[in-house]
Design a protein around this motif. Structure first.
Motif, PDB file in Angstrom:
ATOM      1  N   UNK A 102      30.716  -8.303  14.928  1.00 33.57           N
ATOM      2  CA  UNK A 102      29.859  -7.466  14.237  1.00 33.57           C
ATOM      3  C   UNK A 102      29.052  -6.796  15.029  1.00 33.57           C
ATOM      4  N   UNK A 103      28.970  -5.419  15.520  1.00 29.85           N
ATOM      5  CA  UNK A 103      28.200  -4.939  16.275  1.00 29.85           C
ATOM      6  C   UNK A 103      27.699  -3.590  15.752  1.00 29.85           C
ATOM      7  N   UNK A 104      26.203  -3.375  15.844  1.00 34.42           N
ATOM      8  CA  UNK A 104      25.577  -2.436  15.221  1.00 34.42           C
ATOM      9  C   UNK A 104      24.646  -1.827  16.614  1.00 34.42           C
ATOM     10  N   UNK A 105      24.987  -0.334  16.964  1.00 33.20           N
ATOM     11  CA  UNK A 105      24.519   0.238  18.168  1.00 33.20           C
ATOM     12  C   UNK A 105      23.727   1.632  17.744  1.00 33.20           C
ATOM     13  N   UNK A 106      22.922   1.809  18.385  1.00 35.92           N
ATOM     14  CA  UNK A 106      22.255   2.957  18.526  1.00 35.92           C
ATOM     15  C   UNK A 106      22.621   4.028  19.583  1.00 35.92           C
ATOM     16  N   UNK A 107      22.622   5.429  19.630  1.00 34.33           N
ATOM     17  CA  UNK A 107      22.996   6.128  20.724  1.00 34.33           C
ATOM     18  C   UNK A 107      22.294   6.067  21.963  1.00 34.33           C
ATOM     19  N   UNK A 108      21.098   5.378  22.011  1.00 32.24           N
ATOM     20  CA  UNK A 108      20.166   5.036  22.921  1.00 32.24           C
ATOM     21  C   UNK A 108      20.656   3.681  23.826  1.00 32.24           C
ATOM     22  N   UNK A 109      21.756   3.084  23.117  1.00 33.32           N
ATOM     23  CA  UNK A 109      22.462   1.937  23.778  1.00 33.32           C
ATOM     24  C   UNK A 109      21.437   0.724  23.278  1.00 33.32           C
ATOM     25  N   UNK A 110      20.804   0.874  22.145  1.00 36.36           N
ATOM     26  CA  UNK A 110      20.066  -0.354  21.902  1.00 36.36           C
ATOM     27  C   UNK A 110      20.915  -1.095  20.813  1.00 36.36           C
ATOM     28  N   UNK A 111      21.144  -2.131  20.299  1.00 35.80           N
ATOM     29  CA  UNK A 111      21.924  -2.566  19.390  1.00 35.80           C
ATOM     30  C   UNK A 111      21.820  -4.275  19.215  1.00 35.80           C
ATOM     31  N   UNK A 112      22.720  -4.576  18.277  1.00 35.25           N
ATOM     32  CA  UNK A 112      22.868  -6.046  18.058  1.00 35.25           C
ATOM     33  C   UNK A 112      24.202  -6.447  17.838  1.00 35.25           C
ATOM     34  N   UNK A 113      24.581  -7.733  18.339  1.00 32.33           N
ATOM     35  CA  UNK A 113      25.865  -8.036  17.998  1.00 32.33           C
ATOM     36  C   UNK A 113      25.833  -9.521  17.536  1.00 32.33           C
ATOM     37  N   UNK A 114      26.573  -9.731  16.421  1.00 31.99           N
ATOM     38  CA  UNK A 114      26.735 -11.194  15.766  1.00 31.99           C
ATOM     39  C   UNK A 114      28.186 -11.393  16.033  1.00 31.99           C
ATOM     40  N   UNK A 115      28.334 -12.556  16.814  1.00 33.96           N
ATOM     41  CA  UNK A 115      29.738 -12.857  16.849  1.00 33.96           C
ATOM     42  C   UNK A 115      30.004 -14.392  16.751  1.00 33.96           C
ATOM     43  N   UNK A 116      31.467 -14.885  16.598  1.00 36.59           N
ATOM     44  CA  UNK A 116      31.851 -16.149  16.727  1.00 36.59           C
ATOM     45  C   UNK A 116      33.006 -16.199  17.546  1.00 36.59           C
ATOM     46  N   UNK A 117      32.968 -15.275  18.541  1.00 36.98           N
ATOM     47  CA  UNK A 117      33.950 -14.994  19.466  1.00 36.98           C
ATOM     48  C   UNK A 117      34.467 -16.166  20.375  1.00 36.98           C
ATOM     49  N   UNK A 118      33.387 -16.789  20.768  1.00 30.45           N
ATOM     50  CA  UNK A 118      33.558 -18.093  21.897  1.00 30.45           C
ATOM     51  C   UNK A 118      33.615 -19.350  21.148  1.00 30.45           C
ATOM     52  N   UNK A 119      33.691 -19.279  19.662  1.00 28.38           N
ATOM     53  CA  UNK A 119      33.906 -20.448  18.793  1.00 28.38           C
ATOM     54  C   UNK A 119      32.557 -21.054  18.487  1.00 28.38           C
ATOM     55  N   UNK A 120      31.422 -20.480  18.591  1.00 24.08           N
ATOM     56  CA  UNK A 120      30.277 -20.885  18.027  1.00 24.08           C
ATOM     57  C   UNK A 120      29.560 -19.463  17.699  1.00 24.08           C
ATOM     58  N   UNK A 121      28.744 -19.480  16.627  1.00 24.38           N
ATOM     59  CA  UNK A 121      27.895 -17.963  16.409  1.00 24.38           C
ATOM     60  C   UNK A 121      26.809 -17.909  17.471  1.00 24.38           C
ATOM     61  N   UNK A 122      26.896 -16.529  17.720  1.00 20.88           N
ATOM     62  CA  UNK A 122      25.831 -15.889  18.689  1.00 20.88           C
ATOM     63  C   UNK A 122      25.305 -14.538  18.236  1.00 20.88           C
ATOM     64  N   UNK A 123      24.148 -14.352  18.332  1.00 26.49           N
ATOM     65  CA  UNK A 123      23.314 -13.357  17.951  1.00 26.49           C
ATOM     66  C   UNK A 123      22.696 -12.460  19.517  1.00 26.49           C
ATOM     67  N   UNK A 124      23.281 -11.414  19.635  1.00 29.89           N
ATOM     68  CA  UNK A 124      22.879 -10.706  20.854  1.00 29.89           C
ATOM     69  C   UNK A 124      22.148  -9.374  20.790  1.00 29.89           C
ATOM     70  N   UNK A 125      20.978  -9.171  21.084  1.00 33.49           N
ATOM     71  CA  UNK A 125      20.229  -8.221  21.161  1.00 33.49           C
ATOM     72  C   UNK A 125      20.098  -7.400  22.307  1.00 33.49           C
ATOM     73  N   UNK A 126      20.172  -6.074  22.539  1.00 38.21           N
ATOM     74  CA  UNK A 126      20.339  -5.190  23.722  1.00 38.21           C
ATOM     75  C   UNK A 126      19.335  -4.203  23.498  1.00 38.21           C
ATOM     76  N   UNK A 127      18.227  -4.145  24.570  1.00 36.00           N
ATOM     77  CA  UNK A 127      17.242  -3.336  24.566  1.00 36.00           C
ATOM     78  C   UNK A 127      17.690  -1.991  25.133  1.00 36.00           C
ATOM     79  N   UNK A 128      16.629  -1.156  24.832  1.00 37.13           N
ATOM     80  CA  UNK A 128      17.005   0.285  25.598  1.00 37.13           C
ATOM     81  C   UNK A 128      16.958   0.347  26.918  1.00 37.13           C
TER      82      UNK A 128
END
Length: 168
Positions: free
Chosen positions: A127-153
């Motif tokens: 799941x990816x939630x993103x703003x036009x200013x490139x900030x956002x958050x991603x919740x994923x199980x892509x690598x076999x474990x849960x990960x939460x990633x935040x990206x600042x502006x």
């Protein structure tokens, strides 16, 4: 002569009856509740003629204000929503490569996916939630474990993983 006229009248009347019966049957079949329409695509337009909903296998390349933004990463079959200005505003479909199911909502220009859910049968979901200013958050199980990633502006990433310290 009356015999020929009677015969001709009977033939024409019979032919008219057959054609009318066939037309009524065909009309009834076209309006039946169990009919199936087979097509590779369907475009629904608004009152001005602007395409607003596209169903396709595959769907066309993404648009911004009616202009193609280049090819999709993989051919996609599904449903595409188009804004009044001709920009792609989102969609739901399955990718031909990777066998993913994808749900997106795009910004007003159709150039940024601000909400995206991807499900892959072999790699989990993201799941990816993103703003036009490139900030956002991603919740994923892509690598076999849960990960939460935040990206600042500023482009800096902060990760949260199980058994790891929380992001500052």
């Amino acid at each position: 002569m009356s015999r020929a006229l009677t015969f001709t009248t009977l033939v024409v009347a019979s032919l008219a009856l057959v054609v009318s019966s066939w037309t009524a049957y065909a009309l009834h079949r076209s309006q039946a509740n169990d009919r199936v329409i087979t097509a590779r695509g369907l475009i629904i337009e608004d009152g001005t003629g602007q395409a607003r909903v596209i169903l396709g296998a595959p769907v066309p390349d993404p648009l911004s204000k009616g202009v193609s933004q280049g090819p999709r990463a993989s051919p996609l079959s599904g449903l595409i929503l188009i804004g009044a200005d001709g920009s792609e505003r989102g969609g739901y479909g399955t990718a031909d490569v990777g066998d993913e199911a994808i749900l997106t909502l795009d910004d007003a220009t159709g150039t940024t996916e601000v909400f995206k859910v991807t499900a892959n049968p072999d790699r989990g979901a993201t799941l990816v939630i993103k703003h036009q200013n490139s900030t956002g958050a991603m919740l994923t199980s892509w690598q076999g474990r849960p990960e939460l990633i935040f990206v600042g502006d500023n482009g800096q990433s902060h990760y949260v993983r199980p058994n790891a310290p929380s992001a500052p």
